[in-house]
Design an enzyme around this catalytic site. Sequence first.
Site, PDB file in Angstrom:
ATOM      1  N   TRP A 148      -2.506  -2.845  -1.669  1.00 29.30           N
ATOM      2  CA  TRP A 148      -2.082  -4.244  -1.816  1.00 29.30           C
ATOM      3  C   TRP A 148      -2.872  -4.983  -0.747  1.00 29.30           C
ATOM      4  CZ3 TRP A 148       0.244  -8.096   1.112  1.00 29.30           C
ATOM      5  CH2 TRP A 148       0.778  -9.179   0.388  1.00 29.30           C
ATOM      6  N   GLU A 154      18.606 -16.978  -7.145  1.00 34.41           N
ATOM      7  CA  GLU A 154      18.179 -15.619  -7.498  1.00 34.41           C
ATOM      8  C   GLU A 154      17.640 -15.587  -8.939  1.00 34.41           C
ATOM      9  OE1 GLU A 154      17.426 -13.001  -6.121  1.00 34.41           O
ATOM     10  OE2 GLU A 154      17.644 -11.396  -7.580  1.00 34.41           O
ATOM     11  N   ASN A 204      -1.662   2.152   5.551  1.00 31.84           N
ATOM     12  CA  ASN A 204      -0.712   1.131   5.084  1.00 31.84           C
ATOM     13  C   ASN A 204      -0.263   0.370   6.325  1.00 31.84           C
ATOM     14  OD1 ASN A 204       2.825   1.363   4.328  1.00 31.84           O
ATOM     15  ND2 ASN A 204       1.476  -0.355   4.034  1.00 31.84           N
ATOM     16  N   GLY A 205      -0.516  -0.949   6.331  1.00 36.03           N
ATOM     17  CA  GLY A 205      -0.124  -1.752   7.502  1.00 36.03           C
ATOM     18  C   GLY A 205      -1.224  -2.740   7.830  1.00 36.03           C
ATOM     19  N   LYS A 230       6.532  -3.925  -3.728  1.00 36.91           N
ATOM     20  CA  LYS A 230       7.965  -3.675  -3.577  1.00 36.91           C
ATOM     21  C   LYS A 230       8.403  -3.710  -2.126  1.00 36.91           C
ATOM     22  CE  LYS A 230      11.951  -2.356  -5.224  1.00 36.91           C
ATOM     23  NZ  LYS A 230      12.681  -3.458  -5.880  1.00 36.91           N
ATOM     24  N   HIS A 235      19.948 -35.784  -6.404  1.00 37.36           N
ATOM     25  CA  HIS A 235      19.262 -36.271  -5.203  1.00 37.36           C
ATOM     26  C   HIS A 235      17.752 -36.051  -5.279  1.00 37.36           C
ATOM     27  CE1 HIS A 235      23.068 -37.117  -3.282  1.00 37.36           C
ATOM     28  NE2 HIS A 235      23.486 -35.931  -3.695  1.00 37.36           N
ATOM     29  N   GLU A 245       8.949 -14.490 -10.430  1.00 39.07           N
ATOM     30  CA  GLU A 245       8.158 -13.342  -9.972  1.00 39.07           C
ATOM     31  C   GLU A 245       7.653 -12.462 -11.112  1.00 39.07           C
ATOM     32  OE1 GLU A 245      10.185 -10.608  -7.341  1.00 39.07           O
ATOM     33  OE2 GLU A 245      12.089 -10.986  -8.327  1.00 39.07           O
ATOM     34  N   CYS A 254       0.818  -1.198   0.000  1.00 39.93           N
ATOM     35  CA  CYS A 254       0.000   0.000   0.000  1.00 39.93           C
ATOM     36  C   CYS A 254       0.864   1.266   0.000  1.00 39.93           C
ATOM     37  CB  CYS A 254      -0.951   0.070   1.196  1.00 39.93           C
ATOM     38  SG  CYS A 254      -2.067  -1.309   1.311  1.00 39.93           S
ATOM     39  N   LYS A 275      13.889 -14.425  -9.903  1.00 42.13           N
ATOM     40  CA  LYS A 275      13.608 -13.344 -10.872  1.00 42.13           C
ATOM     41  C   LYS A 275      12.636 -13.831 -11.933  1.00 42.13           C
ATOM     42  CE  LYS A 275      14.655 -10.732  -9.184  1.00 42.13           C
ATOM     43  NZ  LYS A 275      15.251 -10.146  -8.030  1.00 42.13           N
ATOM     44  N   ARG A 334       4.093  -0.165  -4.650  1.00 38.89           N
ATOM     45  CA  ARG A 334       3.807  -0.689  -3.311  1.00 38.89           C
ATOM     46  C   ARG A 334       2.506  -1.489  -3.252  1.00 38.89           C
ATOM     47  NH1 ARG A 334       6.794   1.888   0.556  1.00 38.89           N
ATOM     48  NH2 ARG A 334       5.296   1.251   2.137  1.00 38.89           N
TER      49      ARG A 334
HETATM   50  C1  F6R Z   1      12.535  -9.939  -5.326  1.00 44.19           C
HETATM   51  C2  F6R Z   1      12.430  -8.955  -4.284  1.00 44.19           C
HETATM   52  C3  F6R Z   1      12.027  -9.409  -2.928  1.00 44.19           C
HETATM   53  C4  F6R Z   1      12.752  -8.583  -1.856  1.00 44.19           C
HETATM   54  C5  F6R Z   1      12.221  -8.941  -0.463  1.00 44.19           C
HETATM   55  C6  F6R Z   1      12.962  -8.193   0.622  1.00 44.19           C
HETATM   56  O1  F6R Z   1      12.957  -9.372  -6.528  1.00 44.19           O
HETATM   57  O2  F6R Z   1      12.627  -7.799  -4.501  1.00 44.19           O
HETATM   58  O3  F6R Z   1      12.261 -10.766  -2.756  1.00 44.19           O
HETATM   59  O4  F6R Z   1      14.118  -8.830  -1.941  1.00 44.19           O
HETATM   60  O5  F6R Z   1      10.858  -8.637  -0.388  1.00 44.19           O
HETATM   61  O6  F6R Z   1      12.839  -6.823   0.455  1.00 44.19           O
HETATM   62  P1  F6R Z   1      13.869  -5.805   1.099  1.00 44.19           P
HETATM   63  O7  F6R Z   1      15.197  -6.049   0.453  1.00 44.19           O
HETATM   64  O8  F6R Z   1      13.310  -4.463   0.776  1.00 44.19           O
HETATM   65  O9  F6R Z   1      13.912  -6.105   2.559  1.00 44.19           O
END
Ligand code: F6R
Length: 613
Positions: A74, A486, A100-101, A608, A509, A493, A2, A490, A27
């Site tokens: 969100w 990673e 937000n929360g 984000k 395994h 997501e 949010c 990527k 957000r």
């Molecule tokens: C993936 C991504 C998330 C963040 C995670 C932690 O691309 O961005 O997995 O890495 O939500 O977020 P931060 O780094 O802001 O604590």
Amino acid sequence: MCGIVGYIGCRDAFPILIKGLYHLEYRGYDSAGVALANGGEMNIYKTKGRVSELEAFCKNRDVSGTAGIAHTRWATHGEPNNINAHPHYSESKNIALIHNGIIENYVVIKDRLIQNGCHFQSDTDTEVLAQLIEYIKELNNIDLCAAVQLALGQVIGAYAIAVMEKGRPDRLIAARKSSPLALGVGEDEFFIASDASPIIEYTNKVIYLEDEEIAVVYRHEAPKIVTIGNIEKTREIIQLEISLSQLEKGGYPHFMLKEIFDQPRTLRDCMRGRIDADCKQVVLSGIRDHKERFCNAKRIIILACGTSWHAGLIGEYLLEEFCRIPVEVEYSSEFRYRNPVMYPDDVVIAISQSGETADTLAAIDLARRAGAFVYGICNVVGSSIARNTHSGSYTHVGPEIGVASTKAFTAQLMTLAMMSLCIAREKKTISEERFLRLLEELNRIPDKVERILRADESIKNLAGIFTYAHNFIYLGRGYNYPIAMEGALKLKEISYIHAEGYPAAEMKHGPIALIDSEMPVVAIATDNEMYEKVISNIQEVKARNGRIIAIVSENDAAMKDIADYVIEIPATEDCFDPLLTVIPLQLLSYHIAVTKRRDVDRPRNLAKSVTVE
Ligand code: F6R
């Protein structure tokens, strides 16, 4: 999770609020709404969907007014629909609130309010707060600020809120606890926002509220800041250093692509002022000021989530190799609930791009209460994690807007590499000759990233071949094992293709059962001491007809005969390989997602900044 924005001043609030919501859309983007104060009236418009849908909905409606609040959601409580969108009204519709929360005890409060005659429209926890504020205000015949104070005293959970009252277009009220909130200070105008991005176009002066603080914001006077317990506070005005251009796409079709291509520069920014021109010194002020803590640490615990957790895994390899300190890497969300054994001489490193991740904040709290020294690696200056740690290093990459983290990740790796070299030199666990060789190589990394980015077009072509896939496997060993994870994260997501990252040797395994002629396997097989071993793992995939995309060092002729497709990258030291191997994986995910017409910058269900647990 949010985004909230508010404006009070002399201009029309609506365009400022809508623009602010576009900045904050990373957000959350499942519904949006706005409340505008227009003299004695208050108009609220809200819709399911993106900010653009709200903007279209408001066309030909009365959006006048020089004060207002707006929200992009969100969903946590209640599905994304028009009714659950914020702002929420109180019973009489005299109070509008955005949030937000999460209000954790909302059920208890809601039941009590219903017994006292309140009627609820939505399924949200937020409406409970709007109703509670009005209920307390009426019951005690008090002013809105006092009612907000009393109401917030009753709620358990996290909030950044903005509140407006019908008939009071001269005043907004904002408050926060465990969710971010910035107050922009202009000339006879003030802004409220979840981060500085909606503010920076108008002023670079901001105030960051602390937990349980409330700001009463008028048009023509400095905001009054009080705590929930009614203690007056003075907060310093901070000058922001970000520019508007950092918040724009700069000609790229997506923020994610811009941020991938930004990496040579952001890596240089991350090193700037830390590695000297002759590459003889690396100084991180946070490490310098606390070198005894690091040198005497019996153990380092790294806490993070998601992509930052992957950076933490690479941090573990770096710190153990160079500093000879045992390292444990924990998901913040697990650590905070599992009663971990902690010692006062533990050093905790918390890694977070946003600096607002709720689980990481809670894990930091736990570590601090256990007496540990907590060091933060954050990107967002002034964020909650930056403020709740004893010391730390910023990654200095500027705002990262694409939901999938790219440039923040490589800067986290760069920071961890610099930290490891600093501590190792201090502890004398690295020879001077190796230290200097590594530092010189670190300094060459941005140029090497630049070279990899030139392969963008061929990676795009490769992506076109694999859009059919429903699954992907990523393999890597040593420093590249976290990069395999990673790469898989990527891809899933932003393209919604299922993907798994494994240490290459683990494949036999279990996961090897998944291999058939439909399964693309991305194998990281750069020229290092694991090379022969990874080749054997690749041969095992090939024997089962898997389709292999290999990430290799330049001039690897052998791999051309083994893999179906080869992406070459410049050679580097093993320990810095992740800074390079991740780049083609970012590009591959990006292009696959674009080919599949995904919303790359705002993938479904994600936000984000994960400010809820
Ligand atoms: C993936 C991504 C998330 C963040 C995670 C932690 O691309 O961005 O997995 O890495 O939500 O977020 P931060 O780094 O802001 O604590």
